[in-house]
Scaffold this motif. Structure first.
Motif, PDB file in Angstrom:
ATOM      1  N   LEU A  87      14.032  -0.760   0.108  1.00  0.00           N
ATOM      2  CA  LEU A  87      13.024  -0.366  -0.872  1.00  0.00           C
ATOM      3  C   LEU A  87      13.686   0.544  -1.889  1.00  0.00           C
ATOM      4  O   LEU A  87      14.295   1.552  -1.515  1.00  0.00           O
ATOM      5  CB  LEU A  87      11.874   0.376  -0.184  1.00  0.00           C
ATOM      6  CG  LEU A  87      10.816   0.975  -1.106  1.00  0.00           C
ATOM      7  CD1 LEU A  87      10.053  -0.120  -1.840  1.00  0.00           C
ATOM      8  CD2 LEU A  87       9.866   1.868  -0.314  1.00  0.00           C
ATOM      9  N   LEU A 114       4.578   1.761   1.089  1.00  0.00           N
ATOM     10  CA  LEU A 114       5.850   1.033   1.142  1.00  0.00           C
ATOM     11  C   LEU A 114       6.917   1.847   1.865  1.00  0.00           C
ATOM     12  O   LEU A 114       7.660   1.321   2.708  1.00  0.00           O
ATOM     13  CB  LEU A 114       6.319   0.684  -0.271  1.00  0.00           C
ATOM     14  CG  LEU A 114       5.525  -0.393  -0.998  1.00  0.00           C
ATOM     15  CD1 LEU A 114       5.861  -0.379  -2.484  1.00  0.00           C
ATOM     16  CD2 LEU A 114       5.799  -1.763  -0.399  1.00  0.00           C
ATOM     17  N   ALA A 152      12.654  -4.625  -2.271  1.00  0.00           N
ATOM     18  CA  ALA A 152      11.423  -4.419  -3.031  1.00  0.00           C
ATOM     19  C   ALA A 152      11.659  -3.263  -3.984  1.00  0.00           C
ATOM     20  O   ALA A 152      12.428  -2.341  -3.686  1.00  0.00           O
ATOM     21  CB  ALA A 152      10.260  -4.114  -2.099  1.00  0.00           C
ATOM     22  N   VAL A 170      11.425  -8.385  -4.701  1.00  0.00           N
ATOM     23  CA  VAL A 170       9.968  -8.406  -4.584  1.00  0.00           C
ATOM     24  C   VAL A 170       9.406  -7.221  -5.358  1.00  0.00           C
ATOM     25  O   VAL A 170       9.892  -6.091  -5.218  1.00  0.00           O
ATOM     26  CB  VAL A 170       9.537  -8.336  -3.103  1.00  0.00           C
ATOM     27  CG1 VAL A 170       8.018  -8.256  -2.980  1.00  0.00           C
ATOM     28  CG2 VAL A 170      10.092  -9.531  -2.337  1.00  0.00           C
ATOM     29  N   PRO A 213       5.815  -5.398  -5.900  1.00  0.00           N
ATOM     30  CA  PRO A 213       4.386  -5.286  -5.626  1.00  0.00           C
ATOM     31  C   PRO A 213       3.641  -4.778  -6.860  1.00  0.00           C
ATOM     32  O   PRO A 213       3.950  -3.706  -7.383  1.00  0.00           O
ATOM     33  CB  PRO A 213       4.302  -4.282  -4.475  1.00  0.00           C
ATOM     34  CG  PRO A 213       5.678  -3.840  -4.175  1.00  0.00           C
ATOM     35  CD  PRO A 213       6.600  -4.399  -5.189  1.00  0.00           C
ATOM     36  N   ASP A 273       1.362  -6.318   1.233  1.00  0.00           N
ATOM     37  CA  ASP A 273       1.882  -7.668   1.455  1.00  0.00           C
ATOM     38  C   ASP A 273       3.397  -7.693   1.681  1.00  0.00           C
ATOM     39  O   ASP A 273       3.954  -8.745   1.976  1.00  0.00           O
ATOM     40  CB  ASP A 273       1.555  -8.564   0.261  1.00  0.00           C
ATOM     41  CG  ASP A 273       0.068  -8.778   0.088  1.00  0.00           C
ATOM     42  OD1 ASP A 273      -0.658  -8.721   1.096  1.00  0.00           O
ATOM     43  OD2 ASP A 273      -0.372  -8.998  -1.061  1.00  0.00           O
ATOM     44  N   VAL A 274       4.051  -6.557   1.495  1.00  0.00           N
ATOM     45  CA  VAL A 274       5.508  -6.495   1.644  1.00  0.00           C
ATOM     46  C   VAL A 274       5.846  -6.147   3.089  1.00  0.00           C
ATOM     47  O   VAL A 274       5.346  -5.165   3.640  1.00  0.00           O
ATOM     48  CB  VAL A 274       6.122  -5.450   0.697  1.00  0.00           C
ATOM     49  CG1 VAL A 274       7.646  -5.397   0.875  1.00  0.00           C
ATOM     50  CG2 VAL A 274       5.769  -5.766  -0.752  1.00  0.00           C
ATOM     51  N   GLU A 275       6.706  -6.963   3.693  1.00  0.00           N
ATOM     52  CA  GLU A 275       7.188  -6.683   5.044  1.00  0.00           C
ATOM     53  C   GLU A 275       8.661  -6.302   4.975  1.00  0.00           C
ATOM     54  O   GLU A 275       9.418  -6.823   4.155  1.00  0.00           O
ATOM     55  CB  GLU A 275       7.001  -7.897   5.940  1.00  0.00           C
ATOM     56  CG  GLU A 275       5.550  -8.190   6.244  1.00  0.00           C
ATOM     57  CD  GLU A 275       5.385  -9.271   7.293  1.00  0.00           C
ATOM     58  OE1 GLU A 275       6.386  -9.612   7.956  1.00  0.00           O
ATOM     59  OE2 GLU A 275       4.264  -9.779   7.417  1.00  0.00           O
TER      60      GLU A 275
END
Length: 195
Positions: free
Chosen positions: A11, A40, A112, A137, A139, A183-185
Motif C-alpha cells: 500500500l 487500507l 494499491a 489498484v 480505490p 474491496d482491496v485485499e
C-alpha cells in the motif's frame, strides 16, 4: 475488482500530511478520506503487506515545508520492516527516491495507491508504477483533492469529486479502479530469493 480478485502486496499512502487532511486547509471530505485510508492501512498491516507512507518535502514557505506542523504525517506510522516512510520532493513518489528499490527488494508485484492529491502526486506515482510493470489498484474512495477554482474565460469552478474522477480516468486502461477501499485485499509479498 471484486473480493475474489488477486490481492496486492503493498500500500502506498501518498502525502497524508496534516496540511492536506486536517484543519482549514484540508481537502473536501478529509474525514471520510482518512477513514478509508485507515481501513487500507489496517488491512495491509493485518495481512503482512508492505505499507509505504510517502511524505512530500515542500519548498520553503509551503504548507508542507519540512519541519512544519503541516508537513507531519497525519496518521500514525508503525516503523519496521513492513512499514516505512519515504520522503520525496516531486509529485512522483518514485522520482529520486528509494521507493522502486524498496518494492523490488520486498518482492512486491501488485500495489494499491491512496492519499492526496488525486490529479498530482497520486496520479504521478500510480502512472510510474504502471510504467514499471506493477499491477496498480486505485480505490475510488481513498484518494482526494481540492476544487479547481474558476478561470476567467476558461471555466467555472470544478468540484473536487470531478477532478478526482477525471484523474482516475486519465490513468488509462492499465489501472484497476475499485469503488471502495473495502474491496482491496492484501497479502504479504514474497521477497525475491537471495534478498
Amino acid at each position: 475488482m471484486t473480493k475474489d480478485a488477486q490481492p496486492v502486496h503493498a500500500l502506498l499512502v501518498v502525502d497524508a500530511q496534516s496540511a492536506f487532511v486536517s484543519g482549514e486547509g484540508a481537502v473536501p471530505g478529509a474525514a471520510r478520506l482518512l477513514t478509508h485510508v485507515n481501513e487500507l492501512i489496517s488491512g495491509a498491516r493485518a495481512a503482512g503487506a508492505l505499507v509505504v507512507h510517502l511524505q512530500n518535502d515542500g519548498p520553503p514557505g509551503a504548507d508542507d515545508e519540512p519541519g512544519t506542523p503541516g508537513w507531519e504525517l497525519h496518521l500514525p506510522v508503525r516503523p519496521g520492516p513492513a512499514e516505512v516512510v519515504v520522503r520525496k520532493t516531486e509529485d512522483d513518489g518514485f522520482y529520486e527516491t528509494r521507493l522502486q528499490e524498496l518494492l523490488s527488494r520486498s518482492g512486491v508485484r501488485a500495489l494499491a495507491v491512496c492519499g492526496v492529491m488525486s490529479e498530482m502526486c497520486v496520479s504521478a506515482t500510480a502512472r510510474t508504477a504502471l510504467e514499471l510493470g506493477y499491477r496498480v489498484v486505485l480505490p475510488h474512495d481513498a484518494h482526494a483533492t481540492y476544487d479547481i477554482p474558476p478561470a476567467a474565460g476558461i471555466s467555472g469552478p470544478v468540484p473536487a469529486a470531478m477532478v478526482a474522477r477525471t484523474a482516475e480516468w486519465a490513468l488509462g486502461d492499465g489501472i484497476e479502479i475499485v469503488a471502495h477501499a473495502a474491496d482491496v485485499e492484501f497479502t504479504a509479498p514474497a521477497p525475491r530469493p537471495g534478498r
